[in-house]
Scaffold this motif. Structure first.
Motif, short mmCIF file in Angstrom:
data_model
loop_
_atom_site.label_atom_id
_atom_site.label_comp_id
_atom_site.label_asym_id
_atom_site.label_seq_id
_atom_site.Cartn_x
_atom_site.Cartn_y
_atom_site.Cartn_z
N MET A 11 0.83 -1.20 0.00
CA MET A 11 0.00 0.00 0.00
C MET A 11 0.87 1.26 0.00
SD MET A 11 -2.91 1.03 2.75
CE MET A 11 -1.78 1.42 4.06
N ILE A 12 2.00 1.23 0.67
CA ILE A 12 2.88 2.38 0.76
C ILE A 12 3.40 2.78 -0.62
CG2 ILE A 12 5.07 3.22 1.71
CD1 ILE A 12 4.52 1.31 4.08
N ASP A 13 3.63 1.80 -1.49
CA ASP A 13 4.15 2.07 -2.83
C ASP A 13 3.05 2.27 -3.86
OD1 ASP A 13 6.75 1.78 -1.89
OD2 ASP A 13 6.71 -0.40 -2.21
N SER A 14 1.80 2.20 -3.45
CA SER A 14 0.68 2.32 -4.37
C SER A 14 0.56 3.75 -4.89
CB SER A 14 -0.62 1.91 -3.68
OG SER A 14 -1.73 2.30 -4.44
N PHE A 15 0.47 3.89 -6.21
CA PHE A 15 0.27 5.21 -6.81
C PHE A 15 -1.10 5.76 -6.41
CE2 PHE A 15 3.45 3.58 -9.89
CZ PHE A 15 4.42 4.54 -9.65
N ASP A 16 -2.11 4.91 -6.37
CA ASP A 16 -3.45 5.36 -5.99
C ASP A 16 -3.47 5.92 -4.57
OD1 ASP A 16 -4.53 4.63 -8.44
OD2 ASP A 16 -5.04 2.61 -7.74
N PHE A 17 -2.83 5.21 -3.65
CA PHE A 17 -2.80 5.67 -2.25
C PHE A 17 -2.02 6.98 -2.14
CE2 PHE A 17 -1.07 5.58 2.11
CZ PHE A 17 -2.26 5.51 2.81
N GLU A 19 -1.69 9.25 -4.40
CA GLU A 19 -2.37 10.34 -5.10
C GLU A 19 -3.49 10.97 -4.27
OE1 GLU A 19 -3.74 8.82 -8.81
OE2 GLU A 19 -1.74 8.81 -9.69
N LEU A 20 -3.83 10.38 -3.13
CA LEU A 20 -4.85 10.97 -2.27
C LEU A 20 -4.40 12.37 -1.87
CD1 LEU A 20 -5.78 7.88 -0.10
CD2 LEU A 20 -7.09 8.87 -1.96
N PRO A 21 -5.33 13.33 -1.76
CA PRO A 21 -4.94 14.73 -1.64
C PRO A 21 -4.24 15.13 -0.34
CG PRO A 21 -7.30 14.50 -1.37
CD PRO A 21 -6.78 13.16 -1.80
N ASP A 22 -4.54 14.44 0.76
CA ASP A 22 -3.91 14.82 2.03
C ASP A 22 -3.89 13.62 2.98
OD1 ASP A 22 -6.55 14.62 2.84
OD2 ASP A 22 -6.84 16.77 3.00
N ASP A 23 -3.21 13.81 4.09
CA ASP A 23 -3.07 12.72 5.06
C ASP A 23 -4.40 12.36 5.71
OD1 ASP A 23 -0.39 12.38 4.59
OD2 ASP A 23 0.24 13.72 6.20
N PHE A 24 -5.28 13.33 5.90
CA PHE A 24 -6.58 13.02 6.49
C PHE A 24 -7.36 12.05 5.60
CE2 PHE A 24 -11.12 13.80 7.12
CZ PHE A 24 -11.22 13.49 8.46
N THR A 25 -7.34 12.26 4.31
CA THR A 25 -8.03 11.36 3.39
C THR A 25 -7.39 9.98 3.41
OG1 THR A 25 -8.56 13.27 2.01
CG2 THR A 25 -8.88 11.11 1.02
N ARG A 26 -6.07 9.91 3.54
CA ARG A 26 -5.39 8.61 3.65
C ARG A 26 -5.81 7.87 4.92
NH1 ARG A 26 -1.28 12.01 1.97
NH2 ARG A 26 -0.77 11.69 -0.23
N VAL A 27 -5.92 8.61 6.03
CA VAL A 27 -6.35 7.99 7.29
C VAL A 27 -7.79 7.50 7.17
CG1 VAL A 27 -6.87 8.48 9.72
CG2 VAL A 27 -4.73 9.26 8.74
N VAL A 28 -8.66 8.30 6.55
CA VAL A 28 -10.05 7.88 6.36
C VAL A 28 -10.10 6.61 5.54
CG1 VAL A 28 -12.22 8.50 5.21
CG2 VAL A 28 -11.07 10.16 6.67
N TRP A 29 -9.36 6.56 4.44
CA TRP A 29 -9.35 5.37 3.59
C TRP A 29 -8.86 4.15 4.37
CZ3 TRP A 29 -5.76 1.88 1.82
CH2 TRP A 29 -6.17 1.06 0.77
N PHE A 69 -14.78 11.71 1.58
CA PHE A 69 -15.58 10.70 0.88
C PHE A 69 -15.86 11.12 -0.57
CE2 PHE A 69 -16.03 8.55 4.77
CZ PHE A 69 -16.61 7.32 4.52
N THR A 70 -16.09 12.40 -0.78
CA THR A 70 -16.30 12.89 -2.15
C THR A 70 -15.06 12.63 -2.98
OG1 THR A 70 -17.83 14.57 -1.35
CG2 THR A 70 -16.86 14.93 -3.52
N TRP A 71 -13.90 12.89 -2.44
CA TRP A 71 -12.67 12.64 -3.19
C TRP A 71 -12.47 11.16 -3.44
CZ3 TRP A 71 -8.13 10.61 -4.39
CH2 TRP A 71 -7.32 11.31 -5.26
N LEU A 72 -12.76 10.33 -2.44
CA LEU A 72 -12.59 8.89 -2.61
C LEU A 72 -13.57 8.32 -3.62
CD1 LEU A 72 -12.09 7.83 1.12
CD2 LEU A 72 -10.36 7.81 -0.69
N ASN A 73 -14.73 8.92 -3.72
CA ASN A 73 -15.73 8.44 -4.67
C ASN A 73 -15.27 8.73 -6.09
OD1 ASN A 73 -18.07 7.37 -5.68
ND2 ASN A 73 -19.27 9.19 -5.30
#
Length: 73
Positions: A11-17, A19-29, A69-73
Motif C-alpha cells: 500500500m505504501i508504494d501504491s500510486f493510488d494511495f 495520489e490521495l490529496p492529504d493525510d486526512f483522506t489517507r487515514v479515512v481510507w 468521501f467525495t474525493w474517494l468516490n
C-alpha cells in the motif's frame, strides 16, 4: 485476524494511495477497513461514520469527512 482487515506493505508504494490529496483522506481510507463489514458495506451517513471512525475527536467535522468521501468516490 480476517484477511479482509489486513493492510499490506505494498500500500505504501501504491500510486493510488499516494495520489490521495492529504493525510486526512489517507487515514479515512485506511480506517474504512475497520468500520465496514466483510462485504465492504457500511452506512453512508457522515454522523455514523464519524461516530465509528473518530469517536473521541472533536476537531473532525462531518463536512471534513464528506470532503474526503467525495474525493474517494
Amino acid at each position: 485476524m480476517p484477511k479482509y482487515r489486513q493492510l499490506h506493505v505494498k500500500m505504501i508504494d501504491s500510486f493510488d494511495f499516494n495520489e490521495l490529496p492529504d493525510d486526512f483522506t489517507r487515514v479515512v481510507w485506511t480506517l474504512l477497513i475497520l468500520i465496514v463489514d466483510s462485504e465492504g458495506r457500511g452506512i453512508y451517513n457522515m454522523a455514523w461514520v464519524k461516530s465509528k471512525m473518530f469517536p473521541l475527536r472533536q476537531d473532525v467535522t462531518t463536512e471534513r469527512l464528506q470532503n474526503a468521501f467525495t474525493w474517494l468516490n
